[in-house]
Design an enzyme around this catalytic site. Structure first.
Site, short mmCIF file in Angstrom:
data_model
loop_
_atom_site.label_atom_id
_atom_site.label_comp_id
_atom_site.label_asym_id
_atom_site.label_seq_id
_atom_site.Cartn_x
_atom_site.Cartn_y
_atom_site.Cartn_z
CB CYS A 143 26.69 6.56 3.84
SG CYS A 143 25.57 5.95 3.18
CB CYS A 146 27.18 2.56 3.91
SG CYS A 146 27.20 3.50 2.71
CG ASP A 147 30.20 3.41 7.31
OD1 ASP A 147 30.08 2.55 6.53
OD2 ASP A 147 30.58 4.91 6.76
#
Ligand code: NDP
Length: 324
Positions: A143, A146-147
Site C-alpha cells: 500500500c 499507507c507507507d
C-alpha cells in the site's frame, strides 16, 4: 472445529466493516433488523489504509479514509447496529428457505442468523518470493498510500502494470526521489490515461519485461535484483522500499464449498441482486465485484444487500403467518 456453545440468535449478521458492510448496517438497522456486525481483522476495511478520498459524493473537500470509516460506523451505530470486533472463522449455511445460518466467531463462539450480509472485501496479493515475505514490514509493502510517506526523498520500486500500480507509482513519484516500476509484460494493463501519467512522470523509471528475482536486505530492504524475462539479464538496484501492486484476492476462503464463486474466488450474485446461491445470504462490496471496486459502488451494493435481506425476511415471516 470450534465448539458450539452460547448460541445467540440474530436477524441479520453482517460480516466485514468496509463501506459495503457499514451501508448494509445503516439500512438494516433502520429496517429494524437489529444487525450485528463483525468487523474482521481490519476494522474499517481497505479505506483505512488510504489517505484522501476525493471521489465519494458528498465530500466536496475530500475526506481521509479512516475518518470516513469512523463516521460510517457512528452512523450505523446511531440506528442500533452492534459493531463487534471479531473474525468469522467458519460458517454453516442452511440451504433451506427460512433456514438458520451459523457463524463461528474467533474459533470460539457461534451465532445463528436468519440472514447474512457478506462484505468481507479483498486483500492485496504478494509475489510469494521468500525474500519478499521475509521483508514484509521491513520495506516491502502492498500500500503506497499507507507507507509511501516513510520513503520520502528515497529510491523505491513498484511491481505491477495495472491501474493500481500506475496510480501508486505516480503517488510515490511525488514523495520519493526515484521510482523504478517493474511490468512483467511488454505493455501495461492500466488505462491509457493512467499509462500516460506514468510515462510523463520524469522520476519513474519504467521497465517492461521485468520481474523481481530477489528482494535484497537482511532486516530491511536495501536493494532489488531484477531480471529481464526476455533476455535473462539480471540487474541490482539500490532501494529502500518495494511496493507490490499486482491485484487483490477476495476474502472468501471460509465460504468455499458453500457459496458459488468464479474461478478467482469472487462470490457470484444473481442478476442485479446481491443474492448468493444460498437463500438468506447476500454479498456486497469488493468480495463480489472485481470490476468497479470503488467505495461508492461498495456502499451501493451494501444498501442493496440490506434491502434484499429485509425483503427475504419479510417474505419468510408472511409465509410463516400463513401456515400458522
Ligand atoms: P489488475 O489485476 O488490473 O492488474 C494487476 C497487475 O499486476 C497486472 O499488470 C499484472 O500483470 C500484474 N501482475 C499480476 N501478478 C503478477 C506477478 N506475480 N508478478 C508481476 N506482475 C504481476 O489489478 P489492479 O489492482 O491494478 O486493478 C484492479 C481493478 O481496479 C482494475 O479493474 C482497475 O481498473 C481498477 N482500478 C481503477 C483505478 C482507477 O480507475 N483510478 C485505480 C486502481 C484500480 P499482467 O497484465 O501481465 O497480468
Amino acid at each position: 472445529m470450534a465448539e458450539e456453545n452460547k448460541i445467540e440468535r440474530i436477524k441479520c449478521l453482517i460480516i466485514g466493516s468496509g463501506p459495503a458492510g457499514y451501508t448494509a448496517a445503516i439500512y438494516a438497522a433502520r429496517a429494524d433488523l437489529k444487525p450485528i456486525m463483525y468487523t474482521g481483522m481490519e476494522p474499517g476495511g481497505q479505506l483505512t489504509t488510504t489517505t484522501e478520498v476525493d471521489n465519494f459524493p458528498g465530500y466536496p473537500e475530500g475526506i481521509d479514509g479512516p475518518t470516513m470509516m469512523v463516521q460510517l460506523q457512528q452512523q450505523a451505530e446511531r440506528f442500533g447496529t452492534q459493531v463487534r470486533i471479531g473474525m468469522v472463522t467458519e460458517v454453516q449455511f442452511s440451504k433451506e428457505v427460512g433456514g438458520v445460518h451459523k457463524a463461528c466467531i474467533d474459533n470460539k463462539t457461534w451465532v445463528e442468523a436468519e440472514s447474512v450480509v457478506i462484505s468481507t472485501g479483498a486483500t492485496a496479493k504478494y509475489l510469494g518470493l521468500p525474500s519478499e515475505q521475509k521483508l514484509r514490514g521491513g520495506g516491502v509493502s502492498a500500500c503506497a498510500v499507507c507507507d509511501g510517506f516513510f520513503y520520502k526523498g528515497q529510491d523505491v520500486a513498484i511491481v505491477g502494470g495495472g491501474d493500481t500500480a500506475a496510480e501508486e507509482a505516480t503517488y510515490l513519484a511525488n514523495i520519493c526521489n526515484k521510482v523504478t516500476m517493474l511490468v512483467r509484460k511488454d505493455e501495461m494493463r492500466a488505462s491509457k490515461a493512467m499509462q500516460h501519467r506514468v510515462t510523463s512522470t520524469k522520476n519513474i523509471d519504467l521497465r517492461y519485461n521485468t520481474v523481481v528475482d530477489e528482494v535484497l536486505g537482511e532486516q530491511v530492504v536495501d536493494g532489488l535484483r531484477m531480471i529481464n524475462n526476455e533476455t535473462g539479464e539480471k540487474e541490482d538496484i539500490a532501494i529502500t522500499g518495494l511496493f507490490i501492486a499486482i491485484g487483490h484476492k477476495p476474502n472468501t476462503d471460509i465460504f468455499k464449498g458453500q457459496l458459488d464463486m468464479d474461478d478467482t474466488g469472487y462470490l457470484i450474485t444473481q442478476g442485479k441482486s446481491t443474492k448468493t446461491n444460498i437463500p438468506g445470504v447476500f454479498a456486497s462490496g469488493d468480495v463480489q465485484d472485481k470490476e468497479y471496486r470503488q467505495a461508492v459502488t461498495a456502499a451501493g451494493t451494501g444498501c442493496m444487500a440490506a434491502l434484499d435481506a429485509e425483503r427475504y425476511l419479510a417474505t419468510i415471516e408472511s409465509e410463516e403467518e400463513v401456515t400458522a
